[in-house]
Write an enzyme that holds these catalytic residues in place. Structure first.
Site, short mmCIF file in Angstrom:
data_model
loop_
_atom_site.label_atom_id
_atom_site.label_comp_id
_atom_site.label_asym_id
_atom_site.label_seq_id
_atom_site.Cartn_x
_atom_site.Cartn_y
_atom_site.Cartn_z
N SER A 187 0.80 -1.23 0.00
CA SER A 187 0.00 0.00 0.00
C SER A 187 0.83 1.28 0.00
O SER A 187 0.35 2.32 -0.42
CB SER A 187 -0.97 -0.01 1.18
OG SER A 187 -0.29 -0.28 2.38
N HIS A 191 -5.36 -3.42 -2.90
CA HIS A 191 -5.08 -2.46 -3.97
C HIS A 191 -5.01 -3.10 -5.36
O HIS A 191 -4.75 -2.41 -6.34
CB HIS A 191 -3.76 -1.72 -3.69
CG HIS A 191 -3.78 -0.97 -2.41
ND1 HIS A 191 -4.29 0.30 -2.29
CD2 HIS A 191 -3.40 -1.34 -1.16
CE1 HIS A 191 -4.19 0.69 -1.03
NE2 HIS A 191 -3.67 -0.28 -0.32
N LYS A 197 -11.84 0.65 -2.09
CA LYS A 197 -10.81 1.26 -2.92
C LYS A 197 -11.29 1.27 -4.37
O LYS A 197 -12.21 2.01 -4.68
CB LYS A 197 -9.48 0.56 -2.66
CG LYS A 197 -9.02 0.95 -1.24
CD LYS A 197 -7.85 0.23 -0.70
CE LYS A 197 -7.53 0.82 0.69
NZ LYS A 197 -6.85 -0.12 1.55
C1 LIG Z 1 -6.83 -0.19 3.02
C2 LIG Z 1 -6.27 -1.52 3.35
C3 LIG Z 1 -6.93 -2.36 4.24
C4 LIG Z 1 -8.11 -1.91 5.04
O1 LIG Z 1 -9.28 -1.91 4.30
P1 LIG Z 1 -10.52 -1.02 4.77
O2 LIG Z 1 -11.66 -1.59 4.04
O3 LIG Z 1 -10.18 0.37 4.38
O4 LIG Z 1 -10.63 -1.19 6.26
C5 LIG Z 1 -6.43 -3.63 4.43
N1 LIG Z 1 -5.32 -4.03 3.78
C6 LIG Z 1 -4.63 -3.24 2.95
C7 LIG Z 1 -3.40 -3.75 2.26
C8 LIG Z 1 -5.09 -1.94 2.71
O5 LIG Z 1 -4.41 -1.13 1.91
#
Ligand SMILES: *Cc1c(COP(=O)(O)O)cnc(C)c1O
Length: 395
Positions: A175, A203, A235
């Protein structure tokens, strides 16, 4: 009594103090933040679906049918057929046997990791894994061994020394760096050492792989190679929530054991319907991904030509390495003075001495907007600390 105010003051001194911006209106590149119009390069809305008219109407049309609140947990009486259909759709989309819907990615990681490993077991975790994975490992009470980022041979040596139940967990796309885990090699060593592989593709879903099916299918890996796939829906999918996908037995086990699944209220079912519509769109519409890839190439070429140091990433996450916390903040502020929003990412989100600007691109951006960012970066070039300057790359 602990002096909370003094700790905050220390954070300010160290360039680590965090604040929130107040956004009004929908999420899109032209953002209103703290009442000011800014061109944003910081959201994770990689396909521009957070404000998509079709998905918004899917939500508003679903509301009279489903009502608003989730009202109960899934195991009491909150498991609505909208949730169930979304689970089936997500299983089909990721080419897996079944899927389980969670309220957030954070909760999915806490629940899945702590359900699949416990006291006496060992979890192997990439050093750059997301905070929610780290917290899931702690919650599990298993022994945790971190391996160097993407270093499959050191992981393999650790696996060979360890007996008992083993779990290996990794981000699909990292991320903060934007690079992709060596998934094929990870799958191979996990099989060889009887370890269960968990990939968090927060992602990658929607962005990578055939029809946006994610990094695991991009690597040509099946459910047999990567038994546990986690994906998030807030996302690229543009709504909210998360899912886990794998065999039916595994999903059944998680329904019994994943505490963040069991002890929480189901998401509003209408949101599941909007997510379903968004998945349809992601599967059908390659144009968004093609446009996004062109923007990524355009940004990389332009930024490298200016002497900015990028990471080896072909995903929409394109960090500009700075190093020093204060310098990263200064660069972010200078861009903001030119009407551009790019957040500075500092420790503990990234390792000490690796502060950076995290540029994220979206299919909702235009080429002209990427050019505006590059022009602004050209003007701030002098703010970059000496050691972060790269020999300009002729392109
Ligand atoms: C954003 C993210 C999460 C968390 O997801 P949410 O739905 O925003 O709680 C988990 N793992 C990774 C790698 C992320 O980038």
């Amino acid at each position: 009594m602990r002096d909370f105010g003094a700790e905050i003051e220390q954070r300010k001194q160290a360039g680590l103090y965090r604040t929130r911006r107040l956004v009004s209106g929908p999420q899109k590149p032209e953002l209103i933040a703290d009442g000011k119009p800014l061109l944003s390069f910081c959201s994770n809305d990689y396909l521009g679906l957070a404000n998509h008219a079709g998905n918004i109407s899917a939500l508003s049309e679903a509301l009279p049918e489903t009502g608003l609140g989730g009202a109960a947990s899934h195991l009491v009486c909150g498991h609505h057929d909208a949730h169930h259909q979304l689970e089936q759709r997500l299983a089909e989309f990721t080419q897996r046997s079944s899927a389980l819907f969670f309220s957030t990615g954070y909760m999915a990681n806490l629940g899945v990791i702590s359900a699949l490993a416990g006291r006496g077991d060992t979890i192997f975790s990439d050093r750059l894994n997301h905070a929610s994975i780290i917290d899931g490992c702690i919650l599990s009470r298993a022994k945790v061994r971190r391996y160097a980022h993407g270093d499959v041979s050191s992981l393999e040596a650790m696996l060979a020394q360890t007996s008992g139940h083993k779990l290996v967990v990794t981000d699909g796309v990292f991320s903060m760096d934007g690079d992709i885990a060596p998934l094929k090699e990870l799958a191979r060593v996990c099989k060889a050492h009887d370890a269960l592989l968990v990939v968090d593709d927060a992602h990658g879903i929607g962005v990578l792989g055939p029809q946006g099916r994610g990094s695991v299918l991009e690597a040509g890996l099946s459910e047999a190679d990567v038994p546990v796939l986690i994906g998030t829906l807030g996302k690229a999918v543009g709504t909210s929530g998360a899912f886990v996908a794998g065999t039916e037995v595994l999903m059944d086990y998680l329904v019994q054991k994943a505490r963040t699944y069991i002890y929480t209220t189901a998401m509003p079912p209408a949101l599941a319907k909007a997510t379903y519509a968004s998945i349809d769109l992601i599967e059908q519409d390659d144009a968004r991904r093609t446009h996004l890839q062109a923007l990524i190439a355009r940004f990389r070429a332009g930024a490298q030509e200016l002497g900015y140091q990028l990471m080896p990433s072909y995903t929409p996450i394109q960090p500009i390495m700075v190093g020093d916390n204060h310098a990263a903040l200064a660069l972010s502020r200078a861009l903001e003075e030119q009407g551009i929003l790019v957040t500075a990412i500092r420790p503990p989100t990234v390792p000490e001495g690796e502060a950076r600007l995290r540029v994220t691109l979206s299919a909702a951006h235009s080429e002209a907007q990427v050019d505006r960012l590059l022009k602004a970066l050209a003007r701030c070039r002098s703010l970059l600390p000496e050691q972060a300057v790269q020999e300009p790359v002729a392109v």
